[in-house]
Design a protein around this motif. Structure first.
Motif, PDB file in Angstrom:
ATOM      1  N   HIS A   1      -1.323   0.059   0.621  1.00 49.75           N
ATOM      2  CA  HIS A   1      -1.483   1.245   1.474  1.00 49.75           C
ATOM      3  C   HIS A   1      -2.720   2.041   1.079  1.00 49.75           C
ATOM      4  O   HIS A   1      -3.392   2.622   1.933  1.00 49.75           O
ATOM      5  CB  HIS A   1      -0.246   2.147   1.389  1.00 49.75           C
ATOM      6  N   ALA A   2      -3.009   2.083  -0.205  1.00 45.46           N
ATOM      7  CA  ALA A   2      -4.192   2.817  -0.673  1.00 45.46           C
ATOM      8  C   ALA A   2      -5.457   2.043  -0.292  1.00 45.46           C
ATOM      9  O   ALA A   2      -6.421   2.628   0.224  1.00 45.46           O
ATOM     10  CB  ALA A   2      -4.110   3.013  -2.182  1.00 45.46           C
TER      11      ALA A   2
ATOM     12  N   PHE B   1       9.233   5.422  -8.049  1.00 44.96           N
ATOM     13  CA  PHE B   1       8.337   4.268  -7.962  1.00 44.96           C
ATOM     14  C   PHE B   1       7.111   4.575  -8.819  1.00 44.96           C
ATOM     15  O   PHE B   1       6.275   5.385  -8.438  1.00 44.96           O
ATOM     16  CB  PHE B   1       7.997   4.032  -6.484  1.00 44.96           C
TER      17      PHE B   1
ATOM     18  N   HIS C   1      -2.552  -0.261  -4.642  1.00 43.58           N
ATOM     19  CA  HIS C   1      -1.440  -0.527  -3.724  1.00 43.58           C
ATOM     20  C   HIS C   1      -2.038  -0.832  -2.338  1.00 43.58           C
ATOM     21  O   HIS C   1      -3.019  -0.186  -1.937  1.00 43.58           O
ATOM     22  CB  HIS C   1      -0.563   0.731  -3.671  1.00 43.58           C
TER      23      HIS C   1
ATOM     24  N   THR D   1       1.629  11.253   3.134  1.00 47.73           N
ATOM     25  CA  THR D   1       2.729  10.312   2.928  1.00 47.73           C
ATOM     26  C   THR D   1       4.017  11.114   2.788  1.00 47.73           C
ATOM     27  O   THR D   1       4.028  12.169   2.159  1.00 47.73           O
ATOM     28  CB  THR D   1       2.497   9.442   1.687  1.00 47.73           C
TER      29      THR D   1
HETATM   30  O1  PPY Z   1       1.276   3.600  -5.517  1.00 49.39           O
HETATM   31  C1  PPY Z   1       1.550   4.814  -5.462  1.00 49.39           C
HETATM   32  O2  PPY Z   1       0.948   5.699  -6.101  1.00 49.39           O
HETATM   33  C2  PPY Z   1       2.632   5.245  -4.571  1.00 49.39           C
HETATM   34  O3  PPY Z   1       3.300   6.196  -4.858  1.00 49.39           O
HETATM   35  C3  PPY Z   1       2.740   4.566  -3.237  1.00 49.39           C
HETATM   36  C4  PPY Z   1       1.636   5.073  -2.358  1.00 49.39           C
HETATM   37  C5  PPY Z   1       0.487   4.331  -2.200  1.00 49.39           C
HETATM   38  C6  PPY Z   1      -0.540   4.815  -1.381  1.00 49.39           C
HETATM   39  C7  PPY Z   1      -0.395   6.033  -0.751  1.00 49.39           C
HETATM   40  C8  PPY Z   1       0.745   6.779  -0.937  1.00 49.39           C
HETATM   41  C9  PPY Z   1       1.778   6.296  -1.738  1.00 49.39           C
END
Ligand code: PPY
Length: 302
Positions: free
Chosen positions: A104-105, A7, A102, A170
């Protein structure tokens, strides 16, 4: 040399995980998680590296959904990476109105952004590195990225070690087409996904099969099947390896209870977890018990 889809683009956390899980192999960036997994299904890649769960934000739902659909894939290894972020800007930036990353970040730096970049709007991008690409292109003012991203994009570091929660981690998987499984190590994890029917006790029945065999659950996630409202798939991780008698026994029981169960892999754990075996739940207990039944069937009473 194997081809490993990950990814991407270059500079994601997932690229770092892919380097750890498949050192020296050819790495091929994919735009999205489903695209990385599709590359394995089509044969364009031998394996894929994708994030599966974060200690702060929980499941990476794109990975769960893609693993439960289309051709089956199995996880053969995992890596656990610490996650703290860098904030990157274009050289000369004076005002930050948008912060891209992203989801999650973004969720993991929300307090930092509120305190340090008041008024800046968060904008979701497909990955942390995609945010760096967009900032470089002038679309947004700042990107929240993996520390390595600055080596790939001509941006400046505004801050490092940014994270609302210390020690966030993660977990990433290396996924292949079904084939030879990694050997059991004594500290393994097995994953399945089961579409339980919408009736009283259906999930409890599946979990009971694990509990009565003394098998410890390490993760449980639910995702809608998307077909009928209220119908879910359950992603269940537990300690042990399919090669072990006790794990083979529970998989057979789960299969009896639920025809729609998919094996998602058995592989060594990256979290130094140890497998606690309850009295009567060791592999020898299972093989002894089967041998005893055999002897009874043959007329003996051992
Ligand atoms: O977007 C990225 O760098 C990823 O690999 C996904 C992710 C996003 C936020 C924390 C961990 C992984």
């Amino acid at each position: 040399m194997s081809r490993i889809a990950y990814f991407g683009p270059q500079g994601t956390f997932t690229e770092q995980a892919a380097r750890r899980l498949a050192p020296g192999e050819e790495l091929i960036p994919a735009e999205t998680i489903p695209a990385a997994l599709a590359a394995v299904r089509s044969g364009a890649a031998d394996a894929a590296c994708v994030p599966i769960e974060n200690s702060v934000e929980g499941a990476v739902t794109a990975t769960l959904d893609s693993l439960s659909e289309a051709e089956p894939l199995v996880a053969v290894a995992e890596a656990l990476l610490p996650v703290h972020f860098s904030v990157l800007t274009r050289p000369g930036t004076t005002e930050i109105r948008t912060v891209a990353s992203h989801p999650h970040a973004l969720a993991q730096v929300r307090h930092w952004v509120e305190a340090n970049l008041p008024g800046a709007h968060p904008v979701a991008t497909s990955s942390t590195a995609a945010a760096a690409v967009a900032v470089d292109a002038g679309e947004f003012d700042a990107a929240v990225t993996a520390p390595v991203a600055v080596e790939h994009y001509p941006l400046e570091v505004l801050a490092t070690e940014v994270a609302d929660v210390r020690d966030a981690k993660t977990r990433f998987l290396l996924v292949r087409a079904p084939g030879e499984l990694p050997a059991p190590t004594g500290a393994d994890r097995t994953s399945i996904v089961a579409a339980a029917t919408n009736r009283t006790g259906a999930l409890a029945e599946l979990l009971t099969e694990l509990a009565v065999r003394g098998i410890n659950l390490t993760k449980l996630d639910a995702r809608p099947t998307r077909n009928n409202f209220g119908e879910y798939r359950f992603f269940i991780d537990f300690e042990g390896h399919v090669a072990e008698p006790r794990i083979g026994d529970v998989l057979a029981a789960l299969r009896r209870r639920c025809r729609n169960v998919r094996f998602l892999g058995s592989h060594p754990r990256a979290d130094n977890g140890t497998t606690e075996i309850e009295p009567g739940a060791a592999n020898e207990d299972f093989t002894d018990a089967i041998a005893w039944v055999e002897s009874v069937r043959k007329g003996a009473q051992a």
